[in-house]
Design an enzyme around this catalytic site. Structure first.
Site, short mmCIF file in Angstrom:
data_model
loop_
_atom_site.label_atom_id
_atom_site.label_comp_id
_atom_site.label_asym_id
_atom_site.label_seq_id
_atom_site.Cartn_x
_atom_site.Cartn_y
_atom_site.Cartn_z
NE ARG A 1 4.60 1.68 1.86
CZ ARG A 1 4.58 2.39 0.74
NH1 ARG A 1 4.84 3.69 0.77
NH2 ARG A 1 4.31 1.83 -0.43
CB THR B 1 3.28 -1.70 -10.80
OG1 THR B 1 4.40 -0.88 -11.12
CG2 THR B 1 2.80 -1.34 -9.40
C1 UD1 Z 1 2.87 3.62 -7.45
C2 UD1 Z 1 3.58 4.17 -8.71
C3 UD1 Z 1 3.89 5.66 -8.48
C4 UD1 Z 1 2.60 6.40 -8.19
C5 UD1 Z 1 1.86 5.76 -7.03
C6 UD1 Z 1 0.45 6.36 -6.91
C7 UD1 Z 1 4.84 2.35 -9.75
C8 UD1 Z 1 6.20 1.75 -9.93
N1 UD1 Z 1 4.80 3.44 -8.96
O1 UD1 Z 1 3.78 3.70 -6.36
O2 UD1 Z 1 4.48 6.21 -9.65
O3 UD1 Z 1 2.90 7.76 -7.91
O4 UD1 Z 1 1.67 4.35 -7.23
O5 UD1 Z 1 -0.24 5.86 -5.80
O6 UD1 Z 1 3.88 1.88 -10.32
N2 UD1 Z 1 1.28 -4.22 -6.76
C9 UD1 Z 1 1.16 -5.52 -7.23
N3 UD1 Z 1 2.30 -6.25 -7.42
C10 UD1 Z 1 3.53 -5.75 -7.19
C11 UD1 Z 1 3.64 -4.43 -6.71
C12 UD1 Z 1 2.49 -3.68 -6.52
O7 UD1 Z 1 0.05 -6.01 -7.45
O8 UD1 Z 1 4.50 -6.50 -7.39
C13 UD1 Z 1 0.04 -3.44 -6.55
C14 UD1 Z 1 -0.18 -3.04 -5.10
O9 UD1 Z 1 -1.00 -4.01 -4.45
C15 UD1 Z 1 -0.91 -1.71 -5.22
C16 UD1 Z 1 -0.41 -1.16 -6.56
O10 UD1 Z 1 0.14 -2.24 -7.27
O11 UD1 Z 1 -2.31 -1.87 -5.31
C17 UD1 Z 1 0.62 -0.05 -6.38
O12 UD1 Z 1 1.74 -0.56 -5.68
P1 UD1 Z 1 2.46 0.29 -4.55
O13 UD1 Z 1 3.60 -0.52 -4.00
O14 UD1 Z 1 1.48 0.81 -3.59
O15 UD1 Z 1 3.10 1.47 -5.44
P2 UD1 Z 1 3.54 2.90 -4.94
O16 UD1 Z 1 4.89 2.82 -4.31
O17 UD1 Z 1 2.46 3.53 -4.17
CA CA Z 2 0.42 2.78 -3.42
#
Ligand code: UD1
Ligand code: CA
Length: 450
Positions: free
Chosen positions: A18, A80
């Site tokens: 995004r 995550t």
């Molecule tokens: C996540 C939470 C959500 C929370 C929000 C707060 C989960 C499933 N959801 O959503 O409940 O309200 O954050 O900001 O955790 N990342 C990885 N590997 C992956 C996916 C993500 O390292 O496979 C990292 C991303 O780089 C980022 C973080 O994890 O730093 C969060 O991922 P993101 O996709 O931004 O989660 P949100 O949809 O924001």
């Molecule tokens: Ca996020």
């Protein structure tokens, strides 16, 4: 009480789609420092025993930015929970608490992290402590669903939530503190049966509860954990951090004439009784001594300013500028990689680069150090008490000795000995009456034609 060992896992493998950027999301800067650097600074304040940053394949630039902290690679972005699994190698058999943070929440403070770790020690012995918040607009954050007794029942991602669950104002900020010994077993049981088909770390709560483990919530300030997913949020976070930095500057004894127009870097240091005018920008690496006055519209980056100096208005201090005590740098003056010693004055329309300006020297308006010939950079050395006449060019490498005077309009190409006068310009010729004769002749020609 002896502290339990602490490990911190920072998730930064997400693509950050995004952001619509070629730069990994966590390297986007807030107050002059990559977001991940802010998170690491907060974590570092707790003096953890281990820190690991989870990155995606090919994210060497992120790894370089977080060094010497180690990275673990999550091969595919499956969610995550899968990202935390990438760090299991380091956590196997770890007896302490494990904090999991997201690399895209740069405003998180050490106080909040400490509160999470402390909550792990409460009587119910929670396997997981989750940071909750109540933002004015809960938007697409995951929702925290509590049981009747204030414990945490589960977390539902927005996409998977029912209308009733979406109506809950308590949201998942994204930070969790785990009991290390129980963590790996719980996370290994997370599946991907949900709207996005991802392994959600948030599912760990339901799994823990089903296994009879308590889960707890610590509520924090929602502004502290804004997650940056898009550029608008990056701007929001920048504005919030600027507010914090302005407040800190004033709390530490600086006057900001109009705080909202002064922009700081994460590492800006101001002494006591510094006065900063309107529209001043501090890039990274600036240290300012006591009683310095920075007049409006100055831009400083990687510079040191000693006490009592006066800058601007409209001064530009570039990397490597060192301004001595009580020196004056005036309007439309640019200083780069140069030392201006105590009490020297460089007041108007001047470029000083790769140079030393000795103590109490006076640099006239429009002086230029010609430091670059298209290939190399060369130094100019101006001795203490020297006087450089206006509109002079000092062609480096060159030196002007202490106490010497350079005549206005000179192009100085040879060293000037101390205490001498150097004049390097065309000698003036005056022709008495020439101008009046010229005009008479022209008028006569015109009259003949007409
Ligand atoms: C996540 C939470 C959500 C929370 C929000 C707060 C989960 C499933 N959801 O959503 O409940 O309200 O954050 O900001 O955790 N990342 C990885 N590997 C992956 C996916 C993500 O390292 O496979 C990292 C991303 O780089 C980022 C973080 O994890 O730093 C969060 O991922 P993101 O996709 O931004 O989660 P949100 O949809 O924001
Ligand atoms: Ca996020």
């Amino acid at each position: 009480m002896t502290r339990r060992p602490l490990a911190c896992v920072i998730l930064a493998a997400g693509k950050g789609t995004r952001m619509k950027s070629d730069l990994p999301k966590v390297l986007h800067r807030v107050a002059g420092r990559p977001m991940i650097g802010h998170v690491l600074a907060a974590v570092g304040a707790l003096d953890p025993d281990h820190v690991v940053v989870v990155v995606g394949p090919g994210m060497e630039d992120v790894a370089a930015s977080v060094a010497p902290y180690p990275t673990a690679v999550q091969e595919r972005q499956l969610g995550t929970a899968d990202a935390v699994r990438a760090a299991f190698g380091l956590l196997e058999g770890f007896p302490g608490d494990v904090l999991v943070l997201y690399g895209d929440t740069p405003l998180v403070t050490p106080q909040t992290l400490r509160a999470m770790v402390e909550a792990r020690a409460q009587a119910s012995d929670p396997a997981v402590v989750v940071l909750g918040m109540r933002p004015a607009d809960p938007g697409a954050y995951g929702r925290l669903i509590l049981d009747g007794r204030g414990g945490l029942e589960k977390i539902v991602e927005y996409l998977d939530a029912t209308p009733e669950e979406r109506a809950v104002g308590l949201c998942n900020a994204g930070l969790m503190a785990f009991d290390g010994p129980r963590m790996i077993g719980l996370i290994n049981r997370i599946g991907n049966d949900n709207a996005k088909g991802e392994y959600y770390l948030t599912d760990v709560v339901q799994i823990a509860r089903a296994g009879g483990h308590a889960c707890a919530v610590v509520e924090g300030d929602d502004q502290e954990v804004i997650g940056v997913n898009a550029r608008t949020e990056l701007a929001e976070v920048e504005a919030l951090l600027q507010r914090r930095l302005r407040r800190a500057a004033m709390d530490n004894g600086a006057t900001l004439a109009d705080p909202g127009t002064v922009y700081f870097s994460f590492d800006t240091r101001l002494g006591r009784d510094v006065v900063v005018g309107q529209n001043v920008v501090f890039g990274p690496g600036v240290a300012v001594g006591d009683r310095v006055e920075i007049k409006p519209f100055c831009h400083l980056e990687q510079v040191t300013v000693s006490s009592g100096a006066v800058l601007g208005p409209y001064a530009r201090l570039r990397p490597g500028a060192v301004i001595g005590p009580d020196a004056h740098i005036g309007n439309f003056v640019e200083i780069k990689n140069a030392t201006v010693e105590a009490g020297a004055k460089v007041n108007h329309l001047t470029y000083i680069g790769d140079a030393r300006v000795g103590a109490k020297a006076n640099i006239g308006a429009g002086t230029i150090t010609c430091n670059y010939d298209g290939f190399g950079k060369y130094r100019t050395d101006i001795g203490a008490g020297a006087f450089i006449g206006s509109n002079s060019s000092l062609v480096a490498p060159v030196s002007v000795g202490a106490g010497a005077i350079v005549g206005a309009g000179s192009v100085v190409t040879q060293d000037v000995p101390a205490e001498s006068l150097a004049v390097a310009r065309g000698r003036q010729q005056s022709y008495p009456g020439w101008a009046a004769d010229f005009r008479d002749r022209k008028r006569l020609e015109k009259a003949k034609k007409g």
